[in-house]
Write a protein that holds these residues in place. Structure first.
Motif, PDB file in Angstrom:
ATOM      1  N   TRP A 262       0.816  -1.211   0.000  1.00 47.24           N
ATOM      2  CA  TRP A 262       0.000   0.000   0.000  1.00 47.24           C
ATOM      3  C   TRP A 262       0.855   1.269   0.000  1.00 47.24           C
ATOM      4  CZ3 TRP A 262       0.375  -3.600   3.841  1.00 47.24           C
ATOM      5  CH2 TRP A 262       1.057  -3.213   4.996  1.00 47.24           C
ATOM      6  N   LEU A 263       2.171   1.120   0.167  1.00 46.85           N
ATOM      7  CA  LEU A 263       3.075   2.264   0.177  1.00 46.85           C
ATOM      8  C   LEU A 263       3.728   2.435  -1.199  1.00 46.85           C
ATOM      9  CD1 LEU A 263       4.914   1.626   3.585  1.00 46.85           C
ATOM     10  CD2 LEU A 263       2.955   3.129   3.163  1.00 46.85           C
ATOM     11  N   ARG A 264       4.120   3.667  -1.492  1.00 50.38           N
ATOM     12  CA  ARG A 264       4.883   3.978  -2.705  1.00 50.38           C
ATOM     13  C   ARG A 264       6.263   4.488  -2.279  1.00 50.38           C
ATOM     14  NH1 ARG A 264      -0.352   4.577  -4.095  1.00 50.38           N
ATOM     15  NH2 ARG A 264      -0.966   4.367  -6.292  1.00 50.38           N
ATOM     16  N   LEU A 265       7.292   3.793  -2.711  1.00 52.02           N
ATOM     17  CA  LEU A 265       8.663   4.213  -2.444  1.00 52.02           C
ATOM     18  C   LEU A 265       9.181   4.950  -3.662  1.00 52.02           C
ATOM     19  CD1 LEU A 265      11.327   4.204  -0.809  1.00 52.02           C
ATOM     20  CD2 LEU A 265      11.811   1.948  -1.816  1.00 52.02           C
ATOM     21  N   ARG A 266       9.453   6.244  -3.507  1.00 49.68           N
ATOM     22  CA  ARG A 266       9.967   7.061  -4.604  1.00 49.68           C
ATOM     23  C   ARG A 266      11.474   7.275  -4.407  1.00 49.68           C
ATOM     24  NH1 ARG A 266       5.810  10.414  -6.908  1.00 49.68           N
ATOM     25  NH2 ARG A 266       3.957   9.106  -7.101  1.00 49.68           N
ATOM     26  N   ILE A 267      12.230   7.161  -5.495  1.00 51.94           N
ATOM     27  CA  ILE A 267      13.683   7.333  -5.453  1.00 51.94           C
ATOM     28  C   ILE A 267      14.083   8.304  -6.564  1.00 51.94           C
ATOM     29  CG2 ILE A 267      15.930   6.181  -5.563  1.00 51.94           C
ATOM     30  CD1 ILE A 267      14.500   3.582  -4.799  1.00 51.94           C
ATOM     31  N   LEU A 268      14.978   9.244  -6.236  1.00 56.73           N
ATOM     32  CA  LEU A 268      15.512  10.199  -7.195  1.00 56.73           C
ATOM     33  C   LEU A 268      17.026  10.034  -7.246  1.00 56.73           C
ATOM     34  CD1 LEU A 268      13.451  13.357  -6.135  1.00 56.73           C
ATOM     35  CD2 LEU A 268      12.991  11.830  -8.055  1.00 56.73           C
ATOM     36  N   VAL A 269      17.560   9.738  -8.427  1.00 53.92           N
ATOM     37  CA  VAL A 269      18.986   9.473  -8.611  1.00 53.92           C
ATOM     38  C   VAL A 269      19.540  10.495  -9.600  1.00 53.92           C
ATOM     39  CG1 VAL A 269      20.682   7.786  -9.399  1.00 53.92           C
ATOM     40  CG2 VAL A 269      18.631   7.014  -8.188  1.00 53.92           C
ATOM     41  N   PRO A 270      20.701  11.101  -9.311  1.00 48.31           N
ATOM     42  CA  PRO A 270      21.277  12.068 -10.259  1.00 48.31           C
ATOM     43  C   PRO A 270      21.443  11.460 -11.650  1.00 48.31           C
ATOM     44  CG  PRO A 270      22.421  12.201  -8.168  1.00 48.31           C
ATOM     45  CD  PRO A 270      21.494  11.015  -8.063  1.00 48.31           C
ATOM     46  N   ALA A 271      21.049  12.230 -12.666  1.00 47.08           N
ATOM     47  CA  ALA A 271      21.135  11.748 -14.041  1.00 47.08           C
ATOM     48  C   ALA A 271      22.388  12.234 -14.754  1.00 47.08           C
ATOM     49  CB  ALA A 271      19.901  12.188 -14.824  1.00 47.08           C
ATOM     50  N   ASP A 272      23.157  13.147 -14.143  1.00 49.39           N
ATOM     51  CA  ASP A 272      24.392  13.611 -14.761  1.00 49.39           C
ATOM     52  C   ASP A 272      25.388  13.974 -13.660  1.00 49.39           C
ATOM     53  OD1 ASP A 272      23.679  16.184 -13.793  1.00 49.39           O
ATOM     54  OD2 ASP A 272      22.707  16.693 -15.684  1.00 49.39           O
ATOM     55  N   SER A 273      26.637  14.189 -14.079  1.00 55.41           N
ATOM     56  CA  SER A 273      27.705  14.435 -13.115  1.00 55.41           C
ATOM     57  C   SER A 273      27.517  15.754 -12.370  1.00 55.41           C
ATOM     58  CB  SER A 273      29.065  14.418 -13.817  1.00 55.41           C
ATOM     59  OG  SER A 273      29.113  15.393 -14.844  1.00 55.41           O
ATOM     60  N   ARG A 274      26.989  16.753 -13.054  1.00 52.79           N
ATOM     61  CA  ARG A 274      26.789  18.038 -12.401  1.00 52.79           C
ATOM     62  C   ARG A 274      25.792  17.933 -11.238  1.00 52.79           C
ATOM     63  NH1 ARG A 274      23.371  21.639 -10.431  1.00 52.79           N
ATOM     64  NH2 ARG A 274      24.381  23.655 -10.199  1.00 52.79           N
ATOM     65  N   THR A 275      24.677  17.232 -11.468  1.00 57.58           N
ATOM     66  CA  THR A 275      23.686  17.029 -10.406  1.00 57.58           C
ATOM     67  C   THR A 275      24.269  16.195  -9.279  1.00 57.58           C
ATOM     68  OG1 THR A 275      21.865  17.159 -11.988  1.00 57.58           O
ATOM     69  CG2 THR A 275      21.408  16.093  -9.885  1.00 57.58           C
ATOM     70  N   ARG A 276      25.000  15.139  -9.632  1.00 56.23           N
ATOM     71  CA  ARG A 276      25.600  14.272  -8.621  1.00 56.23           C
ATOM     72  C   ARG A 276      26.555  15.063  -7.733  1.00 56.23           C
ATOM     73  NH1 ARG A 276      27.501  11.172 -11.889  1.00 56.23           N
ATOM     74  NH2 ARG A 276      25.649   9.834 -12.078  1.00 56.23           N
ATOM     75  N   SER A 277      27.360  15.908  -8.322  1.00 56.26           N
ATOM     76  CA  SER A 277      28.320  16.702  -7.564  1.00 56.26           C
ATOM     77  C   SER A 277      27.614  17.727  -6.675  1.00 56.26           C
ATOM     78  CB  SER A 277      29.274  17.410  -8.519  1.00 56.26           C
ATOM     79  OG  SER A 277      30.165  18.247  -7.829  1.00 56.26           O
TER      80      SER A 277
END
Length: 288
Positions: A262-277
């Motif tokens: 019944w729960l929704r697990l949402r995950i956001l992962v950097p899509a490029d090096s600039r966002t990751r940094s």
């Protein structure tokens, strides 16, 4: 002695409704077989039991459901139990939360929201363990039940709000279109995802109140809700202009925990090096 009556035919599986009743019958039989008398405080009795687990009579006794009614359910008859009957059977058969929701789904009855909205310790630990990636958990009403530090960094004004206001739809539709085309795609997809959940809780006061509030405060929500569209997918890549971190490009995913569907697990992962940094630097700064 006369001839024994012919055996009752098995459940008809030739239509979707009949197939679902047959699945319900199978599910009840297997759950009953998995519970021993000692598990529920009943004496084992003397002699060999003809069937594993509980007898139908014992399930009826434990749940307060009539024996004939319970037998019809196990036979796949065309009957619709109430949510009170299903809740009583869930307790009698010692069903886990996910088994309970499956029982309601097979019976075609909406499970009470209060019975399936809680956050368990395992899911909360999973959210924290997903760092450095942003993760958060939505309940059936799209209330944010848990989030980690990266989610707080990216979605600060959502998860920093008072608990009663931590609702993804309220956050998305506040201001009615603050993000342009990217906002519109995400907001519409979430509304339609919520519409599926809303259908599982017909007449639930908490769901009705949320839709009423959003309809009163957001013309965009009201227009989309009245269209009754379905199956719009949320974009896999999100583009967010963060007030502190600048433009962020994120891969988005959603899953249902197997032990708490019944729960929704949402995950956001950097899509490029600039966002990751940018995210990594901001997390490091906050931990100092």
């Amino acid at each position: 002695m006369g001839l024994r009556p012919p055996p009752s035919p098995g459940p008809d599986r030739t239509s979707p409704a009949a197939a679902r009743r047959a699945e319900l019958a199978d599910f009840l039989r297997t759950r009953r077989a998995a519970v021993s008398p000692s598990d529920v405080g009943l004496p084992a009795g003397t002699g060999r039991r003809r069937t594993p687990g509980l007898r139908r009579e014992e399930v009826a006794q434990l749940s307060g459901v009539g024996l004939s009614w319970y037998t019809w359910l196990e036979q796949g008859r065309d009957v619709t139990p109430s949510d009170q009957v299903l809740s009583a059977l869930s307790r009698a058969l010692l069903l886990s939360p996910s088994e309970r929701e499956h029982l309601f789904l097979l019976a075609g009855v909406a499970a009470p929201a209060a019975a399936v909205s809680g956050l368990d310790d395992e899911t909360a630990a999973l959210v924290d363990g997903l760092l450095p990636h942003a993760a958060f958990v939505l309940g059936p009403r799209f209330d944010v039940l848990a989030h980690n530090r990266a989610a707080a960094l990216i979605m600060g004004d959502l998860v920093s709000a008072p608990p009663a206001r931590r609702n993804l739809l309220v956050w998305l539709f506040a201001g009615d279109g603050w993000g342009g085309a990217a906002w519109e795609q995400t907001a519409r997809a979430n509304l339609l995802d919520f519409r599926t959940e809303y259908a599982r809780h017909p007449g639930d006061p908490a769901f009705l109140a949320l839709v009423s509030t959003l309809s009163d405060t957001s013309p965009r929500f009201r227009d989309w809700w009245e269209q009754h569209d379905v199956q719009t997918m949320e974009p896999a890549v999100k583009h967010i202009t963060h007030r502190d971190l600048g433009p962020l490009h994120l891969l988005a995913g959603q899953s249902r925990p197997t032990h708490a569907p019944w729960l929704r697990l949402r995950i956001l992962v950097p899509a490029d090096s600039r966002t990751r940094s940018a995210v990594a630097s901001a997390l490091a700064a906050r931990s100092d």
